[in-house]
Every structure is written in C-alpha cells, then in structure tokens.
Design a protein around this motif. Structure first.
Motif, PDB file in Angstrom:
ATOM      1  N   ILE A   1       0.825  -1.203   0.000  1.00  0.00           N
ATOM      2  CA  ILE A   1       0.000   0.000   0.000  1.00  0.00           C
ATOM      3  C   ILE A   1       0.868   1.265   0.000  1.00  0.00           C
ATOM      4  CG2 ILE A   1      -0.260  -0.179   2.541  1.00  0.00           C
ATOM      5  CD1 ILE A   1      -3.085   1.189   0.585  1.00  0.00           C
ATOM      6  N   GLY A   2       1.973   1.229   0.737  1.00  0.00           N
ATOM      7  CA  GLY A   2       2.851   2.409   0.812  1.00  0.00           C
ATOM      8  C   GLY A   2       3.364   2.791  -0.564  1.00  0.00           C
ATOM      9  N   ARG A   3       3.733   1.793  -1.327  1.00  0.00           N
ATOM     10  CA  ARG A   3       4.260   2.044  -2.661  1.00  0.00           C
ATOM     11  C   ARG A   3       3.162   2.607  -3.576  1.00  0.00           C
ATOM     12  NH1 ARG A   3       8.487   0.607  -5.576  1.00  0.00           N
ATOM     13  NH2 ARG A   3       8.191   0.602  -7.827  1.00  0.00           N
ATOM     14  N   ARG A   4       1.956   2.061  -3.429  1.00  0.00           N
ATOM     15  CA  ARG A   4       0.854   2.528  -4.282  1.00  0.00           C
ATOM     16  C   ARG A   4       0.523   3.983  -3.999  1.00  0.00           C
ATOM     17  NH1 ARG A   4      -2.250  -2.196  -2.170  1.00  0.00           N
ATOM     18  NH2 ARG A   4      -4.004  -0.755  -2.120  1.00  0.00           N
ATOM     19  N   LEU A   5       0.482   4.330  -2.698  1.00  0.00           N
ATOM     20  CA  LEU A   5       0.154   5.709  -2.338  1.00  0.00           C
ATOM     21  C   LEU A   5       1.276   6.646  -2.778  1.00  0.00           C
ATOM     22  CD1 LEU A   5      -1.468   5.272   1.183  1.00  0.00           C
ATOM     23  CD2 LEU A   5      -2.572   5.463  -1.045  1.00  0.00           C
ATOM     24  N   TRP A   6       2.506   6.191  -2.587  1.00  0.00           N
ATOM     25  CA  TRP A   6       3.648   7.011  -2.993  1.00  0.00           C
ATOM     26  C   TRP A   6       3.615   7.256  -4.502  1.00  0.00           C
ATOM     27  CZ3 TRP A   6       6.642  10.715  -2.434  1.00  0.00           C
ATOM     28  CH2 TRP A   6       7.908  10.813  -2.996  1.00  0.00           C
ATOM     29  N   ASN A   7       3.238   6.234  -5.260  1.00  0.00           N
ATOM     30  CA  ASN A   7       3.108   6.419  -6.711  1.00  0.00           C
ATOM     31  C   ASN A   7       2.083   7.496  -7.041  1.00  0.00           C
ATOM     32  OD1 ASN A   7       5.045   4.639  -7.558  1.00  0.00           O
ATOM     33  ND2 ASN A   7       3.639   2.913  -7.760  1.00  0.00           N
ATOM     34  N   ALA A   8       0.971   7.496  -6.274  1.00  0.00           N
ATOM     35  CA  ALA A   8      -0.072   8.498  -6.529  1.00  0.00           C
ATOM     36  C   ALA A   8       0.440   9.894  -6.173  1.00  0.00           C
ATOM     37  CB  ALA A   8      -1.332   8.170  -5.732  1.00  0.00           C
ATOM     38  N   VAL A   9       1.258   9.987  -5.138  1.00  0.00           N
ATOM     39  CA  VAL A   9       1.814  11.292  -4.759  1.00  0.00           C
ATOM     40  C   VAL A   9       2.784  11.773  -5.829  1.00  0.00           C
ATOM     41  CG1 VAL A   9       3.266  12.518  -3.101  1.00  0.00           C
ATOM     42  CG2 VAL A   9       1.528  10.922  -2.277  1.00  0.00           C
ATOM     43  N   ARG A  10       3.722  10.903  -6.191  1.00  0.00           N
ATOM     44  CA  ARG A  10       4.771  11.387  -7.097  1.00  0.00           C
ATOM     45  C   ARG A  10       4.296  11.514  -8.539  1.00  0.00           C
ATOM     46  NH1 ARG A  10       9.305   6.612  -7.493  1.00  0.00           N
ATOM     47  NH2 ARG A  10       7.890   4.836  -7.563  1.00  0.00           N
ATOM     48  N   LEU A  11       3.144  10.924  -8.829  1.00  0.00           N
ATOM     49  CA  LEU A  11       2.541  11.174 -10.142  1.00  0.00           C
ATOM     50  C   LEU A  11       2.383  12.689 -10.357  1.00  0.00           C
ATOM     51  CD1 LEU A  11       0.820  10.528 -12.658  1.00  0.00           C
ATOM     52  CD2 LEU A  11      -1.056   9.964 -11.144  1.00  0.00           C
ATOM     53  N   HIS A  12       2.087  13.406  -9.275  1.00  0.00           N
ATOM     54  CA  HIS A  12       1.861  14.846  -9.376  1.00  0.00           C
ATOM     55  C   HIS A  12       3.152  15.646  -9.499  1.00  0.00           C
ATOM     56  CE1 HIS A  12      -2.409  14.443  -8.614  1.00  0.00           C
ATOM     57  NE2 HIS A  12      -2.109  13.581  -7.683  1.00  0.00           N
ATOM     58  N   VAL A  13       4.260  15.031  -9.121  1.00  0.00           N
ATOM     59  CA  VAL A  13       5.524  15.779  -9.216  1.00  0.00           C
ATOM     60  C   VAL A  13       6.453  15.199 -10.268  1.00  0.00           C
ATOM     61  CG1 VAL A  13       5.513  16.826  -6.946  1.00  0.00           C
ATOM     62  CG2 VAL A  13       6.371  14.512  -7.191  1.00  0.00           C
ATOM     63  N   ALA A  14       5.914  14.269 -11.084  1.00  0.00           N
ATOM     64  CA  ALA A  14       6.711  13.749 -12.198  1.00  0.00           C
ATOM     65  C   ALA A  14       7.146  14.937 -13.059  1.00  0.00           C
ATOM     66  CB  ALA A  14       5.897  12.760 -13.015  1.00  0.00           C
ATOM     67  N   ASN A  15       6.245  15.881 -13.196  1.00  0.00           N
ATOM     68  CA  ASN A  15       6.559  17.138 -13.866  1.00  0.00           C
ATOM     69  C   ASN A  15       6.531  18.224 -12.784  1.00  0.00           C
ATOM     70  OD1 ASN A  15       6.825  19.304 -15.552  1.00  0.00           O
ATOM     71  ND2 ASN A  15       4.726  19.200 -16.350  1.00  0.00           N
TER      72      ASN A  15
END
Lengths: 295, 255
Positions: B15-29
């Motif tokens: 779950i930690g990885r999934r949530l982190w992916n959702a967070v960093r999706l916003h800072v990919a750019n």
C-alpha cells in the motif's frame, strides 16, 4: 487453459442504450485476442468495464480470478492503452514514461528507450503539442514496455503511419514471444492484425457475435465467384454471409463449406477463394446478425 | 462455457508504494506545482516592492509616510487560489491518467489529498520563513508588509504557518469537491455545487440574523487568536475530503 479475463452476462446501459448487451466470454492466458467491431459497437466500453473504469449495469467480470473494480492486486498487473487517453496539464513524453516506470512492476526501461528511438517520438515536447500519431506512439511504447501480464490496446495506432503501425505489430509480437503475456487488441484495421490474432471476439451493437479461434474463422467461410446464375444455383440453401454482384457476375461469401463442396464448386466453373478475417467481420456486422458460424 | 482454470490470486503491491506512486505522479513534472509558483511569488513581490519604492520616493522618504502605509497587502493569497486550481486539475485530468495506468480510485485519491496537503504545508513554510525575513529587515527597509500583512504582522511564525496551511488545505479540499462533482456529473454537478454553496451562504447569514448573532460572531473573531479561529477550517477540510472521496469512488473517466 487459464482465463485471465472472465466475463459473464455483462451488460452496460446508458439510459435505454445497451452499450454492452449480455456478453459472456473468456480471454485466455498468453494469447493475443482481437476485439473487433465497428465504431460504436461497444469495444471501448467493454474494455473500460474489464479494467474497472466503468461500472457494469449487471453481470460479472473477473480479472485474474478477482473483481477488477478498485482492486489494486489485479489492476497493477494490467495496462490499458487507449487512443483517447488524456494526460495531466504540461506533461511531456518523458513524464509519461517516468510515471509508467513507477507503476508497472515489469517495466523495461531499455526497451522503452529503444521503442522511442524506433518510433521517433519527441520526449521533450508537451503531450498536447504532439501530433495524434506521436501521442499514439507514446501509448504504444508504454503498452509494450510495461510488460503487464494483461495488456489491452484500444485502437492504439490512431494517426500512426503504415510504417509505424508495422513497427508496432513487429515489436509487440517479438516482445510477446520473449515475454509471453495476455494481450487484447481492439481494432478496426482487421487485415493488418489478422496474422497476430490467436483468438477473435467480434462485437456488434453491444452483442458478442463471434467468439472463436482465429484459425477456425479463417477456414470458416469461402467466397464463390462466377456467373450470376451459377453462383445463385450453388449458394441456394446455403448460409450466405455476404453477396455482391456486378453485371452478369456475382460473388457470395458462404459459411461452412466442406473440402468436397469446395471442389464441387470449382468443378462447376466457379472461382473458389478463402475469406479474410476482415471480409468475414464485414459480412457479419453489416446489418445481419447471424449467430451460427464457428460458434 | 468450457471449464477454465483460474489463476492464483496475485498479491497487490504494498500500500505504501501505491500511495507514494499516486503522490509522485503529481511531481513527475515538478515545474507547474513546485517551481513555477515561486517565480510567481517573486514577480508579485517584486511589483509590490517597486510600488512601495515609487511611493516612498514620491513622498521624499519613508519617514514622511504613515506608519501603516504599507501594512495592507493580499499578495500572498493568490497561492491559496492556486491550490484550488491544483486540486481541480488533479481530480479531472490527472485522475483519468491515473486510472489509465491501473491505479485504483482509492489509492489515487488518498495519495492526491496527501500531495495537496503537502503543497499547502510547503507554501505555508515558505511564507512563514519569508515573513521572518520581512520582520528582521523592517519590511525590506521600507516598512512593507507582504508575507505577514495587516493583523498577521505580529503573529508568531508557527501561527502564521498554521493559518496559511490550514486555509490552503481547506481551499484545496473545496476545489476537490467541485472537481469530483464535475468528473462524476459534469455540468449538472457544477450547478449543484454552486447552488448548494449559495444556499449554505444565505442560510448561514439568515440564521445569524434571525438569532441576532452577528455581534457575538464579531466578538468571537476579534477576541480569539487567529490560530483558534482557523482551526474551524479543519472540520470543513475533513468533511470536504470525505465528500470528495464518496463522489470519486464511483466516477468514471469519460472524456
């Protein structure tokens, strides 16, 4: 066989329109399945249902044996590439690939870079500024390099030229051979993908009208051409899928001929030929709704 | 139908990885949300500084101006509305992208709210730090108050941070509700949102008037610490956060 996708009595209604009407089928593991049909037949809705993006009106969907809706265990193994994908504001190709590398467990970065070179996609330009073909190419790169256990392509080639489309098919097939996975490809460029497909699903006005191995379909119909009267005499009483005539000549597509019947037609001076998958699908989705071929 | 074998249930990624992916999706750019706003801050602040200069030169020096001449400023509030815009974009465009990548709505929503809260907290830190510089330099040598204007001028740094972070979070959560209503119900959702919003405003004014409570509201606002007043945004943020999820849970990414 193992069913990666199992759909039972699935219906999706928008008001009075049934976009998907009581569909039941399975998608086998490690095969390439074609989902064919005309525009508006319900292909995209079906794929969105399978990936938990749309909510079914009734029926059951199982992905890897589980319900797909809000199920990270199965969705994380799935990659759905669609032509109409939108991207966050200001996203460039490089951002898309970066995010893809995070979310797909089997992502192959080197393969992605090779594909980017091959498709000549600019990664440093905003997705919104890319041509349709370039944006499609990014989707194709993600779809192949994700190596997701279930990869679904929904008309992934929009705007791609013939060379790029061929490159897509070649690279997909090559990578699939090395890393077997389950692929569903929705398309209306049927002739182009006919040789790739191992199994064919045809949907028309929301209903599944063909669900058969590609091999079986290829031999399931025959074209008979010749003089109008001869053709008519031969096809009388048979299951005619499609008929065409030009002056004194006519041709028909006939289902389920035995080798002996084909030989008889040839002996009667008629021209006997195989039917391409595309012709077959056209015959079956052009207003007629027969159910018997190859079922 | 033929009898088919079902594959064994695969384990979900942690779950930690999934949530982190959702967070960093916003800072990919990172450019539009993490970098560009600081340049906008610099531009707005630069213009204010220039205007203060012009006025003080025209007056023949700051000593000729009223002591509170440069005390009133709303320049930093833009970042609060910027948070609304970020929330709206995250729930519309980025949501569709995330679903296309096989994220669940729940993981995406939790990660995105965490990201918006992080943005609010980060910009509040920036404002609080710059407010300290502003105080140390006696208003940039001009008696100007940009980062901590008006009644915030003497607020302790942590309270200033809390105030900006909490208000920013609330606005982001309100933006989330608007955007999720748009994603789920399109124009009808927006009419409903703004209709409900107007009804709530008028109803509040009505009940305050009927119960003759305007006076006590005014007393409450003037006699309590800004930090205590701002704490009222937290239940609003929580409510909006839950409402946003309830709406997005069954939203579909239709074009």
């Amino acid at each position: 066989m193992t069913a990666i996708v199992e759909v039972t009595d699935l219906t999706k209604r928008y008001g009075s329109l049934a976009a998907v009407d009581d569909a039941s089928f399975v998608v086998r593991e490690h095969a390439i399945t074609g989902l064919l049909g005309r525009n508006g037949a319900g292909k995209t809705t079906l794929m969105q249902l399978i990936t938990g993006q749309e909510l079914a009106t009734s029926g059951e969907i199982r992905l890897f044996g589980q319900h797909p809706l809000e199920n990270a265990a199965v969705l994380s193994r799935t990659c759905f590439i669609k032509e109409s994908q939108t991207y966050p504001d200001g996203f460039k190709g490089e951002h898309v690939l970066k995010v893809a590398s995070w979310v797909f467990p089997h992502w192959d970065e080197q393969l992605a870079r090779e594909l980017v070179d091959e498709f000549r996609v600019p990664l440093d330009r905003r997705m919104k500024k890319l041509s349709r073909g370039q944006a499609s190419a990014i989707g194709v790169v993600v779809g192949i390099a994700s190596r997701a256990e279930l990869t679904i392509f929904d008309e992934p080639y929009a705007g791609l030229d013939a060379v790029a489309r061929q490159a897509f098919y070649d690279r997909l097939l090559a990578d699939y051979a090395e890393h077997p996975r389950t692929i569903v490809m929705s398309t209306h460029l049927i002739d182009e993908v006919a040789d790739l497909l191992e199994h064919v699903l045809v949907i028309d006005e929301g209903r599944l009208i063909i669900d058969a191995p590609a091999e079986e379909l290829r031999g399931s119909a025959t074209t008979i051409a010749g003089k109008h009267a001869d053709v008519e005499a031969f096809s009388r009483g048979r299951d005619v899928l499609d008929a065409d005539s030009l002056g004194a000549f006519a041709s028909v597509t006939v289902a389920g001929l035995t080798p002996a019947e084909r030989a008889a037609a040839a002996a009667a001076g008629l021209e006997v030929g195989p039917v391409s998958l595309q012709q077959l699908v056209i015959g079956r989705t052009r207003g007629t709704a027969r159910q018997e071929v190859a079922s | 139908m033929t009898v088919v074998a079902l594959p064994t249930a695969p384990p979900a990624p942690p779950i930690g990885r999934r949530l982190w992916n959702a967070v960093r999706l916003h800072v990919a750019n990172p450019w539009p949300t993490l970098i560009l706003p600081w340049f906008i801050f610099a531009a707005i602040f630069g213009l204010n500084l220039a205007i203060w200069q012009i006025i003080s030169i025209a007056a023949g020096g700051t000593q000729n101006l009223d002591a509170d001449a440069f005390d009133y400023n709303g320049g930093v509030t833009w970042v609060l509305f910027f948070l609304v815009a970020m929330a709206v974009q995250a729930m519309s465009l980025t949501f569709r992208f995330a679903l296309g990548l096989g994220m669940t709505r729940r993981d995406y929503y939790v990660g995105t709210v965490a990201y918006l809260a992080g943005l609010a907290a980060m910009y509040a830190v920036g404002i609080a730090v710059l407010a300290q510089v502003e105080r140390a330099t006696d208003g940039w040598g001009l008696g100007g108050r940009f980062f901590a204007p008006w009644f915030l001028a003497d607020l302790p740094a942590w309270q200033l941070w809390y105030l900006n972070a909490a208000v920013g979070l609330m606005l982001a959560m309100i933006g989330t509700v608007v955007a999720t209503m748009w994603v789920r119900w399109k124009a009808l959702g927006l009419y409903t949102f703004f209709g409900a919003f107007a009804v709530i405003l008028v109803a509040t004014g009505w009940s305050l008037t009927v119960s003759e409570s305007w006076g006590s509201l005014g007393r409450y606002l003037t006699t309590h610490e800004p930090a205590a007043i701002v704490s009222w945004t937290l239940p609003v943020s929580l409510l909006c956060g839950l409402l946003g999820f309830a709406i997005l849970r069954r939203a579909t990414p239709r074009a």
